[in-house]
Design an enzyme around this catalytic site. Structure first.
Site, mmCIF file in Angstrom:
data_model
loop_
_atom_site.group_PDB
_atom_site.id
_atom_site.type_symbol
_atom_site.label_atom_id
_atom_site.label_comp_id
_atom_site.label_asym_id
_atom_site.label_seq_id
_atom_site.Cartn_x
_atom_site.Cartn_y
_atom_site.Cartn_z
ATOM 1 N N TRP A 101 0.900 -1.177 -0.136
ATOM 2 C CA TRP A 101 0.033 -0.018 -0.133
ATOM 3 C C TRP A 101 0.721 1.111 -0.025
ATOM 4 O O TRP A 101 0.539 2.369 -0.606
ATOM 5 C CB TRP A 101 -0.943 -0.039 1.279
ATOM 6 C CG TRP A 101 -2.010 -1.045 1.016
ATOM 7 C CD1 TRP A 101 -2.213 -2.187 1.994
ATOM 8 C CD2 TRP A 101 -2.988 -1.286 -0.025
ATOM 9 N NE1 TRP A 101 -3.140 -3.048 1.342
ATOM 10 C CE2 TRP A 101 -3.809 -2.327 0.142
ATOM 11 C CE3 TRP A 101 -3.281 -0.375 -1.003
ATOM 12 C CZ2 TRP A 101 -4.599 -2.930 -0.352
ATOM 13 C CZ3 TRP A 101 -4.450 -0.867 -1.931
ATOM 14 C CH2 TRP A 101 -5.253 -2.135 -1.663
ATOM 15 N N ASP A 170 -1.534 6.751 6.713
ATOM 16 C CA ASP A 170 -2.489 5.724 6.071
ATOM 17 C C ASP A 170 -2.774 4.809 7.384
ATOM 18 O O ASP A 170 -1.852 4.204 7.797
ATOM 19 C CB ASP A 170 -2.161 4.750 4.825
ATOM 20 C CG ASP A 170 -3.212 3.789 4.398
ATOM 21 O OD1 ASP A 170 -4.126 3.675 5.138
ATOM 22 O OD2 ASP A 170 -2.778 3.394 3.404
ATOM 23 N N LYS A 194 -11.974 -1.949 7.317
ATOM 24 C CA LYS A 194 -11.139 -2.928 8.000
ATOM 25 C C LYS A 194 -11.656 -2.906 9.350
ATOM 26 O O LYS A 194 -12.101 -4.292 10.191
ATOM 27 C CB LYS A 194 -9.776 -2.810 7.879
ATOM 28 C CG LYS A 194 -9.027 -2.284 6.690
ATOM 29 C CD LYS A 194 -8.651 -3.375 5.476
ATOM 30 C CE LYS A 194 -8.514 -3.355 4.314
ATOM 31 N NZ LYS A 194 -7.555 -2.540 3.902
HETATM 32 C C1 LIG Z 1 -7.078 -1.846 2.507
HETATM 33 C C2 LIG Z 1 -5.937 -0.882 2.589
HETATM 34 C C3 LIG Z 1 -6.065 0.213 1.438
HETATM 35 C C4 LIG Z 1 -6.941 0.223 0.446
HETATM 36 O O1 LIG Z 1 -8.117 0.648 0.740
HETATM 37 P P1 LIG Z 1 -9.297 0.770 -0.240
HETATM 38 O O2 LIG Z 1 -10.230 1.391 0.763
HETATM 39 O O3 LIG Z 1 -9.611 -0.396 -0.919
HETATM 40 O O4 LIG Z 1 -9.174 1.793 -1.211
HETATM 41 C C5 LIG Z 1 -4.789 0.992 1.573
HETATM 42 N N1 LIG Z 1 -3.976 1.080 2.604
HETATM 43 C C6 LIG Z 1 -4.072 0.086 3.468
HETATM 44 C C7 LIG Z 1 -3.180 0.008 4.670
HETATM 45 C C8 LIG Z 1 -5.178 -0.771 3.584
HETATM 46 O O5 LIG Z 1 -5.069 -1.842 4.593
#
Ligand SMILES: *Cc1c(COP(=O)(O)O)cnc(C)c1O
Length: 365
Positions: A101, A170, A194
Site C-alpha cells: 500500500w 494511512d 477493516k
Molecule cells: C485496504 C488498504 C488500502 C486500500 O483501501 P481501499 O479502501 O480499498 O482503497 C490502503 N491502505 C491500507 C493500509 C489498506 O489496508
C-alpha cells in the site's frame, strides 16, 4: 448456518451485536418507518446519524478541535491521489516504503509531485520490518507513512519526528485498534472496511490549516478537501448506510473501553497468537519482532520444500474453512497464511484458530 470466524483482511468481521441492531432496525429505524438505506441524507432523521458518528469518532480518537473529520468515498486508494493534489505547494514529498500500500501511494504521488523521495524502505527484506528512521526533515510538503501494513503484517512502533513538515499516515487497517496521538499528524486517512464499518466510506482527519481554498483550478471539485469540509461531508450524497453502521461500531468500541479497551483486547489476541507461532516448530511468523502488527498476522510453515509447502497451504486453508475459520489464505505476494484480527475478532476466535492449528500440525507433521 452458524456464523464463522472470519479472518479476512477486509471487508472484515463486524461485531455481532452491531449486525443484530442493523437487522432489528432494517424495516423501521427509530420509529421513522424506514430503513436508514432509504433516508434522504438531508432529512431530520439522518442528520443525527452522521453528526453522531462524527462526534463519536472525535471522542474515541480524542481529535483536537482544529481538525476536520470528513466522510469521503473512493477508498484509501483515492486518498493516494487526493493528498498530493491538495497538499502540493513545493512539489516535493517524502515517503517511507514499507509494503504494497505504501508503494501504491508512492506511485500515485509521482503523478502529481515533482520530487518523490523514498527516504527509507524495508524492501531489502521483503518488507518484513519497519525501518528505524527517527527523524525525517527537508523542504517537503509532507511526509507519508503507512502505520499498519495489512499485507506484510508490520506496524510502526514509533512516529518519526518531521519537525514542521506535516506527517501524513494511512491508518486503514489500524484505526482505533489502539490509542494514537492525532495531534502528531497533519492528516490521517482510513478506508473504513477493516476496523470500523462495511465498505464504502473513507475517513479523512485533517488539520484545518492544510485545507486550502487556493488550489489550482484543475483540481476537480470532488477531489478538494475544502469542498467536503465546507459542506460537512454533504456536498453530494455520502454513503449513508455505511456511516450509520460505523456509528453503531463506534458505540460498540466505546462500550468496550474505547481505544484503550481495543488495545487491551487486540494485544491479548495478537500476543497469544505470536506466542503460539514462536513456540511452534511447525509454523513460524514472517515479521521482525519489533515491527509486528496486532491486526494482520502472516505465518508460514517451517517446512522448506516448495512443493510440499504449496500443498500444505492449500490444505490448511481448505480444512480451516470447513472448520468455520475462513479467509486464512495469505496474500498472493507473501504466500503462506494470514490471520487478520481486527477489533471485532474475539479472543474465542483466535483460540479456535490455535486449536485448529494444533490439530492440523498433529495430522500433517
Ligand atoms: C485496504 C488498504 C488500502 C486500500 O483501501 P481501499 O479502501 O480499498 O482503497 C490502503 N491502505 C491500507 C493500509 C489498506 O489496508
Amino acid at each position: 448456518m452458524a456464523r464463522v470466524y472470519n479472518f479476512s483482511a477486509g471487508p472484515s468481521t463486524l461485531p455481532e451485536s452491531v449486525l443484530e441492531i442493523c437487522a432489528k432496525e432494517m424495516m423501521d429505524c427509530h420509529g421513522t418507518g424506514q430503513s436508514v438505506m432509504e433516508m434522504s441524507h438531508r432529512s431530520k432523521a439522518y442528520e443525527p446519524i452522521i453528526e453522531g458518528c462524527e462526534a463519536k469518532i472525535r471522542e474515541l480518537m480524542q481529535i483536537p478541535d482544529n481538525y476536520k473529520v470528513l466522510f469521503l468515498q473512493g477508498g484509501a486508494s483515492l486518498q493516494f491521489a487526493m493528498i498530493p493534489l491538495n497538499l502540493k505547494q513545493k512539489g516535493k514529498v517524502a515517503f517511507v516504503d514499507t509494503g504494497v500500500w505504501a508503494k501504491k501511494a508512492i506511485d500515485e504521488a509521482k503523478r502529481f509531485m515533482d520530487v518523490v523521495d523514498v527516504v527509507a524502505s524495508s524492501r531489502d527484506k521483503g518488507c518484513n520490518y519497519i525501518p528505524h528512521i527517527p527523524e525525517i526533515k527537508g523542504d517537503y510538503d509532507y511526509v507519508h507513512i503507512t502505520i499498519n501494513n495489512t499485507i506484510v503484517g508490520t506496524k510502526w512502533g514509533y512516529l518519526p519526528d518531521t519537525g514542521d513538515v506535516p506527517l501524513v499516515a494511512d491508518i486503514s487497517s489500524s484505526i482505533l485498534s489502539e490509542p494514537l496521538d492525532v495531534s502528531r499528524f497533519g492528516l490521517l486517512y482510513a478506508g473504513a472496511q477493516k476496523n470500523l464499518a462495511p465498505a464504502g466510506v473513507t475517513l479523512v482527519i485533517i488539520r484545518e490549516d492544510l485545507i486550502r481554498e487556493d488550489l489550482p483550478n484543475t483540481v476537480p471539485t470532488m477531489l478538494r478537501y475544502d469542498t467536503h469540509a465546507n459542506e460537512g461531508s454533504m456536498f453530494n450524497t455520502p454513503p449513508t448506510y455505511t456511516i450509520y453502521v460505523m456509528g453503531l461500531v463506534l458505540d460498540w468500541i466505546k462500550a468496550n473501553g474505547g481505544a484503550e479497551g481495543m488495545a487491551k483486547r487486540n494485544y491479548e489476541k495478537a500476543n497469544l497468537f505470536y506466542d503460539h507461532l514462536e513456540k511452534s516448530s511447525f509454523y513460524r511468523p514472517t515479521t521482525a519482532l519489533d515491527s509486528r502488527s496486532i491486526m494482520n498476522i502472516p505465518f508460514v510453515f517451517t517446512e522448506e520444500d516448495a512443493e510440499k509447502v504449496a500443498a500444505m497451504n492449500k490444505k490448511f486453508v481448505k480444512e480451516a474453512a470447513a472448520a468455520g475459520l475462513v479467509n486464512l489464505a495469505g496474500h498472493r505476494l507473501v504466500g503462506g497464511m494470514r490471520a487478520s484480527m481486527y477489533n471485532a475478532m474475539s479472543l474465542e476466535g483466535v483460540k479456535a484458530l490455535i486449536a485448529f492449528m494444533d490439530k492440523f500440525e498433529a495430522e500433517n507433521k
